[in-house]
Design an enzyme around this catalytic site. Sequence first.
Site, mmCIF file in Angstrom:
data_model
loop_
_atom_site.group_PDB
_atom_site.id
_atom_site.type_symbol
_atom_site.label_atom_id
_atom_site.label_comp_id
_atom_site.label_asym_id
_atom_site.label_seq_id
_atom_site.Cartn_x
_atom_site.Cartn_y
_atom_site.Cartn_z
ATOM 1 N N HIS A 89 0.816 -1.260 -0.112
ATOM 2 C CA HIS A 89 0.005 -0.111 0.067
ATOM 3 C C HIS A 89 0.667 1.355 0.125
ATOM 4 C CE1 HIS A 89 -3.823 2.361 0.977
ATOM 5 N NE2 HIS A 89 -2.809 2.958 1.772
ATOM 6 N N GLU A 90 1.858 1.391 1.043
ATOM 7 C CA GLU A 90 2.682 2.545 0.905
ATOM 8 C C GLU A 90 3.385 2.753 -0.232
ATOM 9 O OE1 GLU A 90 1.838 4.739 3.004
ATOM 10 O OE2 GLU A 90 0.549 3.441 4.421
ATOM 11 N N HIS A 105 1.982 4.842 -2.665
ATOM 12 C CA HIS A 105 2.105 6.065 -2.556
ATOM 13 C C HIS A 105 3.372 6.804 -2.855
ATOM 14 C CE1 HIS A 105 -2.105 6.270 -0.678
ATOM 15 N NE2 HIS A 105 -1.499 5.733 0.388
#
Length: 459
Positions: free
Chosen positions: A24-25, A28
């Site tokens: 997920h990170e 980003h």
Amino acid sequence: MDILSILNSMLAFVVAIGILVTVHEFGHYWVARLCGVKVLRFSVGFGKPLWTKKAGVDGTEYVLAAIPLGGYVKMLDEREGEVAQSEIHRAFNRQAVSKRFAIVAAGPAFNFIFAIAAYTLMYMSGVNGIKPIIGEIADPSLAFSAQIQQKDLILSVNDTPTPSWEKARLTLMQQAIDSPVIELELQGEDLQIRTARLDTSGLNFLQDENTDVMDQLGLSMWRPEIAPQIDEVILGGAAAEAGIMAGDKIISLDNQPISNVRLWVDKIRDSADKKLSLVVERDTQRVVLTLTPRSKQLEGETFGYIGVRNVVVIPPELRDKLRSVEQYGLFGALAEAIDKTWNMSTLTLKVLGKLLIGEASVKNLSGPITIAKYAGLSAQIGLEQFFSFLAIISISLGVLNLLPVPVLDGGHLFFYCIEILKGSPVSEAIEAAGQRVGLALLLMLMTIAIYNDVLRLFE
């Protein structure tokens, strides 16, 4: 649950969450770098850093922190501190709304991409299952009224092929939410194909976390009539006291022939503190024993318990007949993976919608304890099940993060949509108020989920 199982669940949970948070990170992080934004820190976990390393031209700090329940990517931003004039163009807050939107949306997007990749690998290697052959049918029930027969094979549900029992169950769950009528394409023992229609308009299986859609329809999975065999005898239990040994095949109990595990278990449960005559087959010889199940209480109910683990030894030819394998080439596996990810995502959204309007029980919410438990179980079963577990949790994280709730990624995306429509950013006061409301909602949901987890532990 013993200490080894707890440790296994904790380790599997940390590994699973670590993988999914990193994915997920990284979404980003990667898109921020593509958009020219300076990344100051990439952290997996919160709290005290256990490991740190600075790398790259920008000296990005990579952190592994003590609390493995999330992570974050810290970017250069004038709202969080002074920014040198020479680097203002690299600050997140100075980017066009389209770039900020892409950076924030990338986290959930990578969760979905991970799920698709995991399912693709699974379908390429072959997903094992059990053919959806129907067993006992409850009377009365929708299945009984529709004249569904024992040993019918479910070929499809509302035109969706169902090669395995799990696929049939999941498809029935999805269709029961969407449609008041479900059509099952069935193949009987005579190989004739026919259609059965089920009116599910009166069903609401989401009101009770313990009620499966199959139970509400009156369906059960067919199990071959094979006598159980003792896999393990627990020391100090009633079975050990009676002289039962691992490898014993159960022939009869209390003069009643035992043809399957369910009959064996039901008979023991109903016979607390009663002396029973037990006949087993041991090394081709029949042995007569006297078994007295001990009484055990749970939620005010008393039942018999003897302290064994049972196993059903299925002959190879029958095992091959029941076994289902879904396996595809690269493009077929990718198409199936995208379809499954989409279906699981929409199902998650529909269940959340039912929760909001009160048509689903909040008992369906699960927190970190339940996730840890299933992480441990899936890891014990094998790599295929662990990958499936990771994919499901990754989809859930992706969907939840896209909800228009401030604090979550979806909340930021909602503010960016308003900015696009009105031509200017949402005021800091409104954004701050939204963050407080979002945090309160998130804490409330987490409290309910953890409360449910604790209740399940005591149950």
